[in-house]
Scaffold this active site. Structure first.
Site, mmCIF file in Angstrom:
data_model
loop_
_atom_site.group_PDB
_atom_site.id
_atom_site.type_symbol
_atom_site.label_atom_id
_atom_site.label_comp_id
_atom_site.label_asym_id
_atom_site.label_seq_id
_atom_site.Cartn_x
_atom_site.Cartn_y
_atom_site.Cartn_z
ATOM 1 N N CYS A 1 -13.778 -27.766 6.708
ATOM 2 C CA CYS A 1 -11.938 -27.261 6.962
ATOM 3 C C CYS A 1 -10.775 -28.108 6.648
ATOM 4 O O CYS A 1 -10.633 -29.266 7.118
ATOM 5 C CB CYS A 1 -11.723 -25.711 7.248
ATOM 6 S SG CYS A 1 -10.158 -24.774 7.275
ATOM 7 N N ASP B 1 -7.858 -7.543 0.252
ATOM 8 C CA ASP B 1 -7.236 -7.878 1.903
ATOM 9 C C ASP B 1 -8.059 -7.649 2.816
ATOM 10 O O ASP B 1 -8.341 -6.419 2.888
ATOM 11 C CB ASP B 1 -6.397 -7.153 1.249
ATOM 12 C CG ASP B 1 -6.405 -5.572 1.343
ATOM 13 O OD1 ASP B 1 -5.638 -5.735 2.827
ATOM 14 O OD2 ASP B 1 -6.400 -4.665 0.976
ATOM 15 N N ASP C 1 1.231 -0.886 0.094
ATOM 16 C CA ASP C 1 -0.185 -0.069 0.075
ATOM 17 C C ASP C 1 1.073 1.225 0.025
ATOM 18 O O ASP C 1 2.319 1.243 0.247
ATOM 19 C CB ASP C 1 -1.124 0.089 1.383
ATOM 20 C CG ASP C 1 -2.259 1.342 1.345
ATOM 21 O OD1 ASP C 1 -2.038 1.663 -0.099
ATOM 22 O OD2 ASP C 1 -3.164 1.352 2.398
ATOM 23 N N HIS D 1 -5.965 -21.069 10.864
ATOM 24 C CA HIS D 1 -7.401 -21.353 10.490
ATOM 25 C C HIS D 1 -8.084 -20.094 9.054
ATOM 26 O O HIS D 1 -8.454 -20.408 8.141
ATOM 27 C CB HIS D 1 -7.943 -21.967 11.425
ATOM 28 C CG HIS D 1 -10.037 -21.973 10.945
ATOM 29 N ND1 HIS D 1 -10.306 -23.318 10.487
ATOM 30 C CD2 HIS D 1 -10.586 -20.754 11.325
ATOM 31 C CE1 HIS D 1 -11.552 -22.762 10.318
ATOM 32 N NE2 HIS D 1 -12.243 -21.980 10.727
ATOM 33 N N CYS E 1 -7.744 -27.325 7.262
ATOM 34 C CA CYS E 1 -5.933 -26.313 7.474
ATOM 35 C C CYS E 1 -5.316 -27.598 7.975
ATOM 36 O O CYS E 1 -6.436 -28.637 8.776
ATOM 37 C CB CYS E 1 -6.839 -25.120 7.928
ATOM 38 S SG CYS E 1 -7.191 -24.652 9.547
ATOM 39 N N CYS F 1 -7.492 -27.535 11.519
ATOM 40 C CA CYS F 1 -8.129 -28.396 11.609
ATOM 41 C C CYS F 1 -8.039 -29.316 11.489
ATOM 42 O O CYS F 1 -9.191 -30.795 12.095
ATOM 43 C CB CYS F 1 -9.596 -27.917 10.700
ATOM 44 S SG CYS F 1 -9.863 -26.483 11.273
#
Length: 376
Positions: free
Chosen positions: A307, A269, A96, A338, A309, A312
């Site tokens: 999920c 984002d 940015d 997660h 991930c 999980c």
């Protein structure tokens, strides 16, 4: 590398909406859109290593020009070989311009045609950001995608104020584009205009005429009602080139992401997933939960049974609850893994729905799973 290494390849547009699936080609790899981009404000995604972020499926990640300028300084980053080497991330990086951070310093800033004067939050020294200075810093940092310097307009604001600010942002965009020399960076223009349709249209058309490699939609998700935010997005997108990437800045809630995708936005984002994670608030397929609650102390099931991930797959709600109560840093890491994976996976699922011309159905399925509790 060639300047045209950066481009968006649109592969499919949903037949019922403006949602589109494509591939964004960059100097540090190709990434699919729409996508959610994790935020590493200080050249790091809080509590996570670059390897952990990549394991979540990240493509582009962010670093912040303002914060990296204050500490450690862009010259140190440049000496290290740029952000990719400094933070050990080999995928695409976006910075940015610092415009939003300057906006957040409202009580300690002075805006003029030349730029913005403000006080360094670390030592109190005076700082000055102009469009040219922002570009100089971003070139030193060396990200693939960089932003023009703009004023993030507060909400609410009068039509007269927004018009003056938007015109200045356009002048700043031209000055920044003229100052930008690196051919291995893509400079985006930022559409401002507040809640006013004619100003959004004017800003978008003027930026499109400047022929930036991509465009951002700024000044959203700063306190305005959701309906106003959705309108801002539509007002900007309809006048932006269809063959260039579109980036909705600072948005990380499910409803804002899905509404943006439906209207043809490619990139999102936000610090939201990691910020929520550090406070025990976790996004799941069935709604948001607060892992600090006592009901999870003996819950030996995964956080989200849909999920994929690392968290999980390997840990239970009971363990995450214990880590939160014990204030263990590992808990913040697992929670952040997660939440980031959840939003990246949401974008992945959206891409599949677009390919199958069923984005509207997908969006409604997600909302229904949340019991229409769409935001955070």
């Amino acid at each position: 590398m060639e300047k045209d290494k950066f481009y968006l390849e649109i592969k499919h547009v949903d037949k019922n909406t403006k949602a589109r699936y494509g591939v964004l080609h960059t100097w540090h790899g190709d990434v699919e859109v729409p996508m959610f981009m994790p935020v590493g404000t200080n050249a790091t995604v809080k509590t996570l290593s670059p390897e952990q972020v990549k394991a979540c499926g990240s493509g582009v990640i962010l670093a912040n020009t303002y914060h990296c300028h204050l500490r450690p300084g862009e010259e140190i980053v440049k000496e290290a070989g740029g952000l990719h080497q400094f933070m050990n991330y080999d995928g695409p990086i976006l910075t940015d311009s610092g415009g939003f951070q300057v906006f957040s310093l409202a009580s300690r800033r002075k805006i003029s045609e030349q730029g913005v004067e403000f006080h360094n939050e670390l030592n109190g020294n005076k700082e000055f950001f102009s469009p040219e200075e922002a570009i100089r810093i971003e070139e030193a940092l060396g990200a693939d995608i960089i932003m023009s310097f703009d004023e993030c307009i507060p909400y609410p604001a009068t039509y007269e104020y927004v018009k003056r600010s938007t015109e200045r942002t356009l002048r700043w965009a031209k000055r920044g584009k003229d100052a930008h020399k690196r051919e291995d960076q893509a400079l985006f223009g930022i559409v401002q205009g507040g809640e006013f349709t004619d100003l959004r249209e004017h800003c978008a058309k003027e930026l499109a005429a400047m022929d930036f490699p991509g465009y951002s939609i700024g000044g959203t998700s700063i306190g305005e009602p959701k309906e106003v935010c959705y309108k801002m997005i539509k007002d900007a997108v309809r006048y932006l080139p269809s063959d260039k990437p579109r980036y909705l800045m600072g948005v990380g809630s499910i409803d804002y992401i899905l509404e943006g995708i439906e209207n043809g936005v490619d990139m999102f984002d936000c610090v939201l997933p990691t910020r929520l994670a550090r406070h025990g608030a976790l996004m799941t397929t069935h709604g948001r939960i607060n892992i600090q609650k006592a009901i999870y102390a003996k819950d030996f099931t995964p956080l989200d049974d849909e999920c994929d991930c690392y968290t999980c797959k390997h840990y239970t709600k009971a363990y995450l609850h214990h880590l939160y109560k014990a204030n263990e840093e590992f808990g913040k890491t697992l929670n952040s893994i997660h939440n980031i994976r959840f939003l990246i996976r949401l974008a992945e699922r959206a891409r599949e729905a677009i390919k199958e011309d069923r984005f509207t159905e997908f969006k409604e399925e997600v909302y229904a799973a949340y019991g229409d509790k769409r935001g955070f």
